[in-house]
Design a protein around this motif. Sequence first.
Motif, PDB file in Angstrom:
ATOM      1  N   SER A 148      -2.660  11.385  -0.037  1.00 48.65           N
ATOM      2  CA  SER A 148      -1.870  10.946  -0.218  1.00 48.65           C
ATOM      3  C   SER A 148      -0.842  11.750  -1.630  1.00 48.65           C
ATOM      4  O   SER A 148      -1.813  12.201  -2.209  1.00 48.65           O
ATOM      5  CB  SER A 148      -1.098   9.577  -0.745  1.00 48.65           C
ATOM      6  OG  SER A 148      -2.208   8.685   0.170  1.00 48.65           O
ATOM      7  N   SER A 149      -0.141  12.158  -1.416  1.00 50.51           N
ATOM      8  CA  SER A 149       0.101  12.700  -2.841  1.00 50.51           C
ATOM      9  C   SER A 149       1.813  12.873  -2.819  1.00 50.51           C
ATOM     10  O   SER A 149       3.126  12.394  -2.138  1.00 50.51           O
ATOM     11  CB  SER A 149       0.053  14.369  -2.351  1.00 50.51           C
ATOM     12  OG  SER A 149       0.105  15.136  -0.687  1.00 50.51           O
ATOM     13  N   PHE A 150       2.189  13.448  -4.033  1.00 48.23           N
ATOM     14  CA  PHE A 150       3.564  13.650  -4.333  1.00 48.23           C
ATOM     15  C   PHE A 150       4.237  15.112  -4.610  1.00 48.23           C
ATOM     16  O   PHE A 150       3.315  15.722  -4.419  1.00 48.23           O
ATOM     17  CB  PHE A 150       3.913  12.828  -6.314  1.00 48.23           C
ATOM     18  CG  PHE A 150       4.014  11.808  -6.278  1.00 48.23           C
ATOM     19  CD1 PHE A 150       4.852  11.034  -6.108  1.00 48.23           C
ATOM     20  CD2 PHE A 150       2.602  10.977  -6.674  1.00 48.23           C
ATOM     21  CE1 PHE A 150       5.069   9.772  -6.719  1.00 48.23           C
ATOM     22  CE2 PHE A 150       2.514   9.586  -6.541  1.00 48.23           C
ATOM     23  CZ  PHE A 150       3.314   9.096  -7.295  1.00 48.23           C
ATOM     24  N   VAL A 151       5.972  14.923  -3.914  1.00 47.24           N
ATOM     25  CA  VAL A 151       5.534  16.172  -3.895  1.00 47.24           C
ATOM     26  C   VAL A 151       6.867  16.793  -5.012  1.00 47.24           C
ATOM     27  O   VAL A 151       8.025  15.774  -4.672  1.00 47.24           O
ATOM     28  CB  VAL A 151       6.773  16.264  -1.933  1.00 47.24           C
ATOM     29  CG1 VAL A 151       7.297  17.614  -1.879  1.00 47.24           C
ATOM     30  CG2 VAL A 151       5.721  16.145  -0.752  1.00 47.24           C
TER      31      VAL A 151
ATOM     32  N   TYR B 104       6.841  10.217  -2.837  1.00 50.01           N
ATOM     33  CA  TYR B 104       5.749   9.891  -2.253  1.00 50.01           C
ATOM     34  C   TYR B 104       5.279  10.091  -1.193  1.00 50.01           C
ATOM     35  O   TYR B 104       5.894   9.396  -0.248  1.00 50.01           O
ATOM     36  CB  TYR B 104       5.526   8.180  -3.193  1.00 50.01           C
ATOM     37  CG  TYR B 104       3.977   8.135  -3.416  1.00 50.01           C
ATOM     38  CD1 TYR B 104       2.822   9.027  -3.091  1.00 50.01           C
ATOM     39  CD2 TYR B 104       3.543   6.920  -2.079  1.00 50.01           C
ATOM     40  CE1 TYR B 104       1.558   8.549  -3.186  1.00 50.01           C
ATOM     41  CE2 TYR B 104       2.881   6.293  -2.230  1.00 50.01           C
ATOM     42  CZ  TYR B 104       1.689   6.777  -2.144  1.00 50.01           C
ATOM     43  OH  TYR B 104       0.243   6.354  -2.081  1.00 50.01           O
ATOM     44  N   SER B 105       4.664  10.933  -0.785  1.00 47.82           N
ATOM     45  CA  SER B 105       4.297  11.013   0.838  1.00 47.82           C
ATOM     46  C   SER B 105       3.191  10.354   0.642  1.00 47.82           C
ATOM     47  O   SER B 105       1.984  11.355   1.239  1.00 47.82           O
ATOM     48  CB  SER B 105       5.044  12.103   1.537  1.00 47.82           C
ATOM     49  OG  SER B 105       3.659  13.020   0.905  1.00 47.82           O
ATOM     50  N   PRO B 106       2.521   9.448   1.066  1.00 47.18           N
ATOM     51  CA  PRO B 106       1.754   8.763   1.482  1.00 47.18           C
ATOM     52  C   PRO B 106       0.878   8.863   2.737  1.00 47.18           C
ATOM     53  O   PRO B 106       1.748   9.948   4.180  1.00 47.18           O
ATOM     54  CB  PRO B 106       1.967   7.374   1.585  1.00 47.18           C
ATOM     55  CG  PRO B 106       3.029   6.779   1.105  1.00 47.18           C
ATOM     56  CD  PRO B 106       3.839   8.234   1.356  1.00 47.18           C
TER      57      PRO B 106
ATOM     58  N   LEU C  97      -7.038   8.116  -2.695  1.00 49.17           N
ATOM     59  CA  LEU C  97      -6.758   9.465  -3.157  1.00 49.17           C
ATOM     60  C   LEU C  97      -5.383  10.041  -3.162  1.00 49.17           C
ATOM     61  O   LEU C  97      -4.983  10.430  -1.425  1.00 49.17           O
ATOM     62  CB  LEU C  97      -8.155  10.431  -2.513  1.00 49.17           C
ATOM     63  CG  LEU C  97      -8.266  11.757  -3.649  1.00 49.17           C
ATOM     64  CD1 LEU C  97      -8.487  11.617  -5.160  1.00 49.17           C
ATOM     65  CD2 LEU C  97      -8.477  12.700  -2.873  1.00 49.17           C
ATOM     66  N   VAL C  98      -4.838  10.647  -4.460  1.00 55.58           N
ATOM     67  CA  VAL C  98      -3.840  10.348  -4.497  1.00 55.58           C
ATOM     68  C   VAL C  98      -4.019  11.345  -5.587  1.00 55.58           C
ATOM     69  O   VAL C  98      -4.072  11.857  -6.267  1.00 55.58           O
ATOM     70  CB  VAL C  98      -2.783   9.333  -5.023  1.00 55.58           C
ATOM     71  CG1 VAL C  98      -1.306   9.605  -5.967  1.00 55.58           C
ATOM     72  CG2 VAL C  98      -2.933   7.432  -4.635  1.00 55.58           C
TER      73      VAL C  98
END
Lengths: 330, 330
Positions: free
Chosen positions: A285-288, A322-324, A268-269
């Motif tokens: 995981s998400s993008f900052v 990107y910070s998994p 899940l991103v």
Amino acid sequence: MKKVTIYEVAKEAHVSLATVSRVINGSNVVKEDTKKRVEEAITKLGYRPNAIAQGLALSRTTTVGLILPSTSVSFFSRAINGLCDVAKIYEYNVFLHTITEGVTDIKEIIDEVIKSRVDGVIIYADKDLDDSVKLLEEYSIPMVVIGNKISSDNICSVYVDYERAVFELCDSYLEKGITDIAILQDYRNDLVSSFMRKGAEEAFRKHDLEYKGFVEVSRDNRSTYKFLKSYFKNHKHQVFVANRDSQALAALNAATGHGISIPEDMELVCMNESKYTSSVRPEISSFVVPSYDLGAISMRLMTKMLKDENVEEKEKCLDILYSPKDTTRQ
Amino acid sequence: MKKVTIYEVAKEAHVSLATVSRVINGSNVVKEDTKKRVEEAITKLGYRPNAIAQGLALSRTTTVGLILPSTSVSFFSRAINGLCDVAKIYEYNVFLHTITEGVTDIKEIIDEVIKSRVDGVIIYADKDLDDSVKLLEEYSIPMVVIGNKISSDNICSVYVDYERAVFELCDSYLEKGITDIAILQDYRNDLVSSFMRKGAEEAFRKHDLEYKGFVEVSRDNRSTYKFLKSYFKNHKHQVFVANRDSQALAALNAATGHGISIPEDMELVCMNESKYTSSVRPEISSFVVPSYDLGAISMRLMTKMLKDENVEEKEKCLDILYSPKDTTRQ
DNA sequence: ATCTAAAATGAAAATATTTTCAACGGAATT
DNA sequence: AATTCCGTTGAAAATATTTTCATTTTAGAT
């Protein structure tokens, strides 16, 4: 009810209006002696210059209009914080105009913005931006557009490179042979969605594939969670990408509710990390997205335009990180 | 660059300034015929009244100042939405001033608000509200205070009854014999925390007990999550209450991370439900604070004060709704 | 046709500031 | 002693509107 004007100050200090005005505005032609007298009069009477009269005399209000969709989306609320902080530094005031989807007539806001004689307008690039731009250009009001790449004489823009982010995300999965990547499309069908679509399509093209993994929340389905709950009943994906933090949380819970475990069964991103996505379990995981900076930079750009400073870069692109399964907490 | 004033309109319509002004402001003494001529001239020239000049002539700006802490707290961002929606209806513009804890000097904001000659100020009741109130009262600027119960000649207030909510929450647990109720105190040590403390203390007093379950996040610990992660290592509670939605999520994950299962081992209660708390798993109980309404009501109150309408209730209390493990999703 | 009252309109003051241009005073120069 | 120049200061115009009060127009009554 006291109401001190520049006249009273002038009388108190035994000088003319002009001299008081010069002291207020820090003109250096005033003799040190009289300057002190005027300043004493100002503090004695508690005089505060009238910004309205100044605005009329100067045809300049040190005011900007900010036009945004709902402030309760993390992305915007953080941008507002950045914007206001910078506005304060440069001594601008901010008129906040919010757009309520389906209710607000954007034309009315533009009318209001023109009426109130703001020095500049900072506006989020929504679908029907073009009309607004035209109207504001007629009045040659400097603009900063947030969220899309446009520029002209009186227009600068600041945007987040969602396209590249999604491209690289997809590309890295495709390299690993993972091809089932679903992207949740906002039912508002906004610009960000279309940028994300472009990025995905390009990545798939690179691998000689065609992208068709967009998942659309139907227009009449007001609740993303409800939609996803029924969606995950009969759909599975290797990767699921959501834009907003609240949508990612909804996806997380809708999926786990059906026994889909994250990240084992499905990655899940989230494209917009927030204090909410970063403390949730299982981790996602998400993008900052630097939304605070985005607001700050927009306002700084505006001050440059208004002070006729040289704007070296009229279209400012902000990278996202990107910070998994990020473990930094706040 | 066009710049149409009332003069041009008057010339175009072959009338005087006064008549144009009357048409703009909907005076009914203008003959239907000339009114039409003026309106045609206005549309032909694209004339928009200058709100600054109007402000000067009328000593009224149809503008309010809104002073708030960070807009990225759900409570405030939703209040802003409500406030702006109502402001639009009554044709007021909103100056947004945000307070960045430890950075912003509130005095400067008040100064700015006075300078900009807003008709009224809506301000969140922070700790050092008193000085601000005094300054604004000197200028007899109407105020609406959000979050505390104060009123006077020129002041109304709207607040949420956290005290009663916590009282009833604690009372209901105590009735069931549950006494280990921890309340997370915001490290900002704000008003809400103190209301919650009062409510808890009263409930415990009612049952002949003394309340001492406040959990304080230390000032130098910027991350509630980090704090709670170490806290739950050696603490257990039957009930844990957090104020903000982000704090509740942090508590949820910090606790479950240590094998404390919610709600079996520990009930988790959030005082401010949001789209984030309502979609998280395991589900948590929460209070629904009408923050949108709070903003809307504040602004409506302000318009009443400014139009000299009768304000029947100067201190408006908003109830909050308890929804144990709510399943309504948005 | 004349008068009166009411309706419609316009001239000018008022709102609080900035800025231009002129004037004044003193010091320096001739 | 007269002239020039510069540093200060003030008078007045300009900014775009509203509003009061006076004036003009119109309609109705006689």
